[in-house]
Structures are given as structure tokens and as C-alpha cells.
Design a protein around this motif. Structure first.
Motif, PDB file in Angstrom:
ATOM      1  N   ALA B 136       0.825  -1.214   0.000  1.00 29.13           N
ATOM      2  CA  ALA B 136       0.000   0.000   0.000  1.00 29.13           C
ATOM      3  C   ALA B 136       0.856   1.259   0.000  1.00 29.13           C
ATOM      4  CB  ALA B 136      -0.921   0.001   1.220  1.00 29.13           C
ATOM      5  N   SER B 137       2.016   1.190   0.617  1.00 24.21           N
ATOM      6  CA  SER B 137       2.816   2.407   0.775  1.00 24.21           C
ATOM      7  C   SER B 137       3.608   2.784  -0.467  1.00 24.21           C
ATOM      8  CB  SER B 137       3.755   2.260   1.968  1.00 24.21           C
ATOM      9  OG  SER B 137       4.721   1.263   1.706  1.00 24.21           O
ATOM     10  N   THR B 138       3.438   2.025  -1.557  1.00 23.10           N
ATOM     11  CA  THR B 138       4.209   2.350  -2.754  1.00 23.10           C
ATOM     12  C   THR B 138       3.671   3.575  -3.488  1.00 23.10           C
ATOM     13  OG1 THR B 138       2.945   0.696  -3.936  1.00 23.10           O
ATOM     14  CG2 THR B 138       5.140   0.036  -3.195  1.00 23.10           C
ATOM     15  N   ASP B 139       2.409   3.924  -3.311  1.00 19.29           N
ATOM     16  CA  ASP B 139       1.968   5.210  -3.863  1.00 19.29           C
ATOM     17  C   ASP B 139       0.881   5.860  -2.987  1.00 19.29           C
ATOM     18  OD1 ASP B 139      -0.805   4.839  -5.028  1.00 19.29           O
ATOM     19  OD2 ASP B 139       0.268   3.244  -6.087  1.00 19.29           O
ATOM     20  N   ASP B 140       0.677   7.147  -3.210  1.00 16.48           N
ATOM     21  CA  ASP B 140      -0.194   7.923  -2.331  1.00 16.48           C
ATOM     22  C   ASP B 140      -1.631   7.386  -2.309  1.00 16.48           C
ATOM     23  OD1 ASP B 140       1.904   9.485  -1.693  1.00 16.48           O
ATOM     24  OD2 ASP B 140       1.270  11.237  -2.858  1.00 16.48           O
ATOM     25  N   ALA B 141      -2.149   7.031  -3.492  1.00 14.11           N
ATOM     26  CA  ALA B 141      -3.553   6.608  -3.559  1.00 14.11           C
ATOM     27  C   ALA B 141      -3.768   5.308  -2.788  1.00 14.11           C
ATOM     28  CB  ALA B 141      -3.961   6.440  -5.019  1.00 14.11           C
ATOM     29  N   SER B 142      -2.880   4.341  -3.003  1.00 15.22           N
ATOM     30  CA  SER B 142      -3.085   3.066  -2.310  1.00 15.22           C
ATOM     31  C   SER B 142      -2.827   3.227  -0.812  1.00 15.22           C
ATOM     32  CB  SER B 142      -2.213   1.960  -2.913  1.00 15.22           C
ATOM     33  OG  SER B 142      -0.853   2.298  -2.814  1.00 15.22           O
ATOM     34  N   PHE B 143      -1.938   4.136  -0.443  1.00 16.21           N
ATOM     35  CA  PHE B 143      -1.702   4.331   0.984  1.00 16.21           C
ATOM     36  C   PHE B 143      -2.905   5.017   1.640  1.00 16.21           C
ATOM     37  CE2 PHE B 143       0.457   6.072   4.818  1.00 16.21           C
ATOM     38  CZ  PHE B 143       0.816   4.846   5.345  1.00 16.21           C
ATOM     39  N   ARG B 144      -3.513   5.947   0.888  1.00 16.78           N
ATOM     40  CA  ARG B 144      -4.708   6.602   1.426  1.00 16.78           C
ATOM     41  C   ARG B 144      -5.812   5.565   1.649  1.00 16.78           C
ATOM     42  NH1 ARG B 144      -5.748   9.999  -2.538  1.00 16.78           N
ATOM     43  NH2 ARG B 144      -3.845  11.137  -2.080  1.00 16.78           N
ATOM     44  N   SER B 145      -5.959   4.646   0.728  1.00 15.31           N
ATOM     45  CA  SER B 145      -7.026   3.664   0.925  1.00 15.31           C
ATOM     46  C   SER B 145      -6.685   2.696   2.061  1.00 15.31           C
ATOM     47  CB  SER B 145      -7.393   2.944  -0.379  1.00 15.31           C
ATOM     48  OG  SER B 145      -6.296   2.261  -0.872  1.00 15.31           O
ATOM     49  N   TYR B 146      -5.392   2.437   2.260  1.00 13.57           N
ATOM     50  CA  TYR B 146      -4.990   1.646   3.436  1.00 13.57           C
ATOM     51  C   TYR B 146      -5.408   2.371   4.719  1.00 13.57           C
ATOM     52  CZ  TYR B 146      -2.136  -0.477   7.077  1.00 13.57           C
ATOM     53  OH  TYR B 146      -1.742  -1.066   8.246  1.00 13.57           O
ATOM     54  N   LEU B 147      -5.069   3.662   4.787  1.00 15.15           N
ATOM     55  CA  LEU B 147      -5.406   4.425   5.997  1.00 15.15           C
ATOM     56  C   LEU B 147      -6.915   4.463   6.218  1.00 15.15           C
ATOM     57  CD1 LEU B 147      -2.940   7.475   5.741  1.00 15.15           C
ATOM     58  CD2 LEU B 147      -2.782   5.498   7.272  1.00 15.15           C
ATOM     59  N   GLU B 148      -7.675   4.634   5.120  1.00 15.59           N
ATOM     60  CA  GLU B 148      -9.136   4.679   5.260  1.00 15.59           C
ATOM     61  C   GLU B 148      -9.693   3.347   5.753  1.00 15.59           C
ATOM     62  OE1 GLU B 148     -10.239   6.156   1.422  1.00 15.59           O
ATOM     63  OE2 GLU B 148      -9.668   8.206   2.012  1.00 15.59           O
ATOM     64  N   ARG B 149      -9.069   2.266   5.285  1.00 13.04           N
ATOM     65  CA  ARG B 149      -9.573   0.958   5.689  1.00 13.04           C
ATOM     66  C   ARG B 149      -9.220   0.634   7.146  1.00 13.04           C
ATOM     67  NH1 ARG B 149      -8.693  -5.100   3.541  1.00 13.04           N
ATOM     68  NH2 ARG B 149     -10.106  -5.976   5.095  1.00 13.04           N
ATOM     69  N   TYR B 150      -7.983   0.949   7.546  1.00 14.49           N
ATOM     70  CA  TYR B 150      -7.516   0.441   8.842  1.00 14.49           C
ATOM     71  C   TYR B 150      -7.382   1.488   9.952  1.00 14.49           C
ATOM     72  CZ  TYR B 150      -6.248  -3.932   6.510  1.00 14.49           C
ATOM     73  OH  TYR B 150      -6.287  -5.105   5.829  1.00 14.49           O
ATOM     74  N   VAL B 151      -7.211   2.739   9.597  1.00 13.82           N
ATOM     75  CA  VAL B 151      -6.773   3.698  10.616  1.00 13.82           C
ATOM     76  C   VAL B 151      -7.766   4.837  10.850  1.00 13.82           C
ATOM     77  CG1 VAL B 151      -4.920   5.265  11.329  1.00 13.82           C
ATOM     78  CG2 VAL B 151      -4.360   3.177  10.053  1.00 13.82           C
ATOM     79  N   ILE B 152      -8.100   5.581   9.784  1.00 15.07           N
ATOM     80  CA  ILE B 152      -8.852   6.819   9.975  1.00 15.07           C
ATOM     81  C   ILE B 152     -10.254   6.516  10.489  1.00 15.07           C
ATOM     82  CG2 ILE B 152      -9.795   8.865   8.797  1.00 15.07           C
ATOM     83  CD1 ILE B 152      -7.334   8.578   6.864  1.00 15.07           C
ATOM     84  N   GLY B 153     -10.598   7.116  11.618  1.00 14.21           N
ATOM     85  CA  GLY B 153     -11.926   6.928  12.203  1.00 14.21           C
ATOM     86  C   GLY B 153     -12.124   5.584  12.876  1.00 14.21           C
ATOM     87  N   LYS B 154     -11.079   4.779  12.956  1.00 15.23           N
ATOM     88  CA  LYS B 154     -11.221   3.454  13.565  1.00 15.23           C
ATOM     89  C   LYS B 154     -10.766   3.492  15.026  1.00 15.23           C
ATOM     90  CE  LYS B 154     -12.287   1.055   9.772  1.00 15.23           C
ATOM     91  NZ  LYS B 154     -12.640   2.223   8.922  1.00 15.23           N
ATOM     92  N   THR B 155     -11.479   2.792  15.862  1.00 21.35           N
ATOM     93  CA  THR B 155     -10.996   2.628  17.231  1.00 21.35           C
ATOM     94  C   THR B 155      -9.966   1.503  17.236  1.00 21.35           C
ATOM     95  OG1 THR B 155     -12.611   0.938  17.808  1.00 21.35           O
ATOM     96  CG2 THR B 155     -13.265   3.255  18.149  1.00 21.35           C
ATOM     97  N   GLU B 156      -9.222   1.402  18.344  1.00 17.38           N
ATOM     98  CA  GLU B 156      -8.244   0.314  18.474  1.00 17.38           C
ATOM     99  C   GLU B 156      -8.940  -1.045  18.354  1.00 17.38           C
ATOM    100  OE1 GLU B 156      -5.081   0.284  18.489  1.00 17.38           O
ATOM    101  OE2 GLU B 156      -4.585  -1.717  19.261  1.00 17.38           O
TER     102      GLU B 156
END
Lengths: 250, 172
Positions: B136-156
Motif C-alpha cells: 500500500a505504501s508504494t503510492d499515495d492513492a493506495s496508501f490513502r485507501s490503506y489508511l481509510e480501511r484500517y486507521v482513519i476513524g477506527k478505534t483500536e
């Protein structure tokens, strides 16, 4: 397989054998992470010509009781005799690059050696560089990024020993006093013109130029048996040793 | 730590200095024939360090062989996240590197808090997830979708459910 040598000698084995011969007995030698060729060359020297060396192999399960910081402080206080490096570019002024390729602001390749190699190459008494090729992409007029410099002012305290550089074609050294690379020997099967054509800067080549003694049957045998077994049994890149160091069946 | 700068040998004549303003070449004040690198202190505002065990005062057992204690001692605030909260950790406790509560600002109970890396004796690295992260970290778009899936707005807890229950099983 390396042109010029016995077809049963791989590039890795060639570099291992050549570097092992230049280790001096009783030296304290170290290599960093992911250093299979250096590790094998230290163990070959220990098994043959330099039985009393101290080896620090960070990537080994059993052969190193040392942490990265032990090597750091050892070399800072001037007690590390020999360290191994590779680099992606070397230039005429003795600079090397292990950091980025291309414009440092928009590199085409990022590499791991932005900092550590720039310390060790100043503080270890001797440095062996090695490359598994000899080409004008490696030997360039000017490196894209200076990770380490050979020529420094006298106030920078460092060992006077020249860098040694081992490739698939020759052994070279960079003399800090004359600020020039010289060829020490050329491997069998190559001529001075091969070295000139594949080195992107002027290099002194003695006339006649010594021929590198090729890896002997005995050296290769020790490497493929004793050293290989020791690497496997001590968790020193065991999968690599199993795959790369093999007795050749005729 | 807490010193204003630190000298180190090496790096003279490299391009490192063109890209960083936190290191300079300077005379050794005790031997003016020598110059060395002098690096300005790194003093993080906050260090977040993951421990095996911590007590409620902030004494903790950190991973072995790391630089965590040094980082803590250079930082203004230190948050310890821990696999387990226990009654008391002493300097003699074995199984990790001891850090005393004097260095620690806050303690958080965070089981599986090292995911996708591992903690010796608790769980292994989640190599599959590390692969996902690297890809996911190889480009901005795929990294953004990684963050949206796992991190942003997610609780632990939501994150832990997403990355499968497998890592919650102790590795043995």
C-alpha cells in the motif's frame, strides 16, 4: 559464473576467496546486516590463513554476541580493524554512494546507507569494498550522492590505510595521499583495456599488471565444506550458505 | 541523555550536511587539531514506546536490545503502551529492558499494541499485514485507501478486529 575463472566458481565465491586472503591474522573484523559474502570471507580466513581473528557477524544467530551499538562504539574508539562495505557508485575522487540514485531530491532508487557507512568508513582501520560486477554504472565520474569521502582534511582523524575494492574483474585500491585509484591485480581472463572500458574514470594500471591468483581448489573446497557447514550450524545466513556454497558435481 | 549535542567521528566531506542542518563539523575543544561531527540533540516532544509489561506507576519492561530507554530519556513526555499491566515491575525483572517510572508520563494498557510487528513471548509479526502495508505504501492513492480501511476513524478495537483474531493468540 564468472568469466575467466574456473567455470565452477561463482561470483560470490570469487569475492569471498579474494577478500579472505587479505584479512590479517589477529584482526577484529566486522560486517553489517545482510552481509553474506563478508561473513563467508571472514569464516574462510579463520579456517585457513587467519585463525586468530575476532569476527563480528551481526546477521548470525550464534557467532555474534554483539549488538549494532557495540560495533558503533568499538569503531568510534578506533578498535575495529576491518569493516566490509558495498556501494552502488564509486567515483574518481574516492567518494562512494550507498544512499540514493539520481537527483537526491527525486531519487530513482533509495538505498539504506545514508548514515552508517559514512561513519564506519572513517573509523574502521581498513575497509574492504566489494561489488558483484565491474561496470560504468558502478564506477562513475561523480557519484549522485556522497555517502562517504576518501579525501578529507588532516583535522579529520582517520586511518591512513587505503580502501580496497574487489570486483568481478580486478582488485583496486584508493590511495588517500595521491587521491587516485590503482589496480592491484586483474583477474584471469580480463585485460587492462577491459578494466579501463568498464571504469568510468582514470585508474592507474601497472604495466605489466599482476594477475589475481584464481581461487584454488583447496580454498573452494574449504569454503564449500567447512565454512558452509559452520554457517549452517551457527545460523549464519544458513539458507544462503546451503544454496550458494555447494560442492560442484562433475 | 538530555545533553545539548553529541560528537561523533565520521561523515566529513559527505553530502549529508547539504541535506541536514542538525549536524555540523566542529573543533574538538580538548584537541584543536581534530574536527568531528557535532549533532544537535534530538528531543522528541512525545515518545510512544511499547512494553511487554508495565505497572500503574510507569515502571516497565521494554523490548530488549533497542534504543527505547535512550529515546525516553531524551523526550519531553513518554507514553508507555503495554501488553500487560502488572502490580509491580522492579529493576531486577527479567525478560526485557527496564525503564523506571521517573522517565514515564503515562501508561496505556494496549494488548496487541505492536501489531503488525510482534512482541517476543506474546505474538509473532503479522507478515501478511506487513506485506499489505508495504504494498500500500508504494503510492499515495493506495496508501490513502490503506489508511481509510484500517486507521482513519477506527478505534483500536475495530482495528484489532479488522486485522483478524489470529494475532491475539499467543505465539508458542
Amino acid at each position: 559464473m564468472t568469466k575467466g575463472f574456473s567455470p565452477t566458481c561463482s561470483t560470490e565465491e570469487l569475492l569471498i576467496v579474494l577478500m579472505s586472503r587479505d584479512i590479517r591474522d589477529w584482526e577484529t573484523c566486522a560486517c553489517g546486516a545482510l552481509s553474506m559474502i563478508p561473513a563467508a570471507s571472514m569464516l574462510l580466513a579463520e579456517a585457513t590463513t587467519a585463525p586468530h581473528i575476532e569476527t563480528i557477524i551481526l546477521g548470525s544467530d550464534e557467532l555474534s554476541g554483539n549488538l549494532g551499538k557495540d560495533i558503533h562504539f568499538l569503531t568510534q574508539r578506533g578498535k575495529l580493524d576491518l569493516f566490509y562495505h558495498s556501494a552502488v557508485q564509486f567515483d574518481a575522487e574516492g567518494n562512494f554512494n550507498l544512499h540514493v540514485l539520481g537527483d537526491p531530491n527525486a531519487p530513482t532508487r533509495r538505498l539504506p546507507g545514508g548514515y552508517g557507512s559514512g561513519l564506519m568508513s572513517y573509523t574502521a582501520k581498513r575497509i574492504f569494498f566489494f561489488r558483484t560486477e565491474h561496470s560504468t554504472r558502478t564506477f562513475v565520474p561523480k557519484v549522485d550522492f556522497v555517502s562517504g569521502a576518501s579525501v578529507t582534511p588532516p583535522e579529520v582523524k582517520r586511518s591512513p590505510e587505503p580502501f580496497r575494492l574487489y570486483t568481478t574483474m580486478a582488485i583496486m585500491s584508493f590511495d588517500r595521499q595521491t587521491a587516485h585509484y590503482s589496480v592491484e591485480s586483474i583477474h584471469e581472463g580480463f585485460a587492462a583495456d577491459d578494466v579501463r572500458e568498464n571504469t568510468g574514470f582514470d585508474v592507474n594500471i601497472p604495466e605489466p599488471c599482476p594477475v589475481t591468483p584464481p581461487p584454488s581448489e583447496e580454498e573452494l573446497h574449504t569454503l564449500r565444506t567447512e565454512v558452509r557447514e559452520r554457517m549452517i550450524s551457527t545460523g549464519t545466513y544458513p539458507e544462503w550458505a546451503e544454496r550458494v556454497l555447494q560442492v560442484q558435481l562433475d | 541523555m538530555g545533553v545539548p549535542y553529541i560528537p561523533v567521528r565520521g561523515l566529513a566531506g559527505t553530502d549529508v550536511f547539504e541535506r541536514r542542518d542538525d549536524m555540523i563539523m566542529a573543533k574538538n575543544p580538548f584537541d584543536t587539531d581534530e574536527v568531528t561531527v557535532v549533532a544537535v540533540a534530538q528531543n522528541p516532544d512525545v515518545a510512544i514506546l511499547h512494553a511487554r509489561k508495565a505497572d500503574k506507576d510507569g515502571n516497565a519492561l521494554l523490548r530488549r536490545h533497542g534504543e527505547d530507554v535512550m529515546i525516553a530519556q531524551a523526550s519531553k513526555r513518554v507514553i508507555i503502551t503495554a501488553e500487560e499491566i502488572v502490580d509491580r515491575i522492579t529493576p531486577d525483572e527479567i525478560g526485557g529492558e527496564y525503564i523506571s517510572a521517573i522517565n514515564v508520563t503515562a501508561v496505556v494498557h494496549a494488548p496487541c499494541g505492536a501489531h503488525p510487528t510482534g512482541v517476543d513471548g506474546y505474538y509473532d509479526m503479522d507478515l501478511e499485514h506487513i506485506d499489505t502495508y508495504i504494498t500500500a505504501s508504494t503510492d499515495d492513492a493506495s496508501f490513502r485507501s490503506y489508511l481509510e480501511r484500517y486507521v482513519i476513524g477506527k478505534t483500536e478495537a475495530e482495528y484489532q478486529r479488522l486485522v483478524t483474531a489470529r494475532v491475539l493468540e499467543p505465539a508458542r
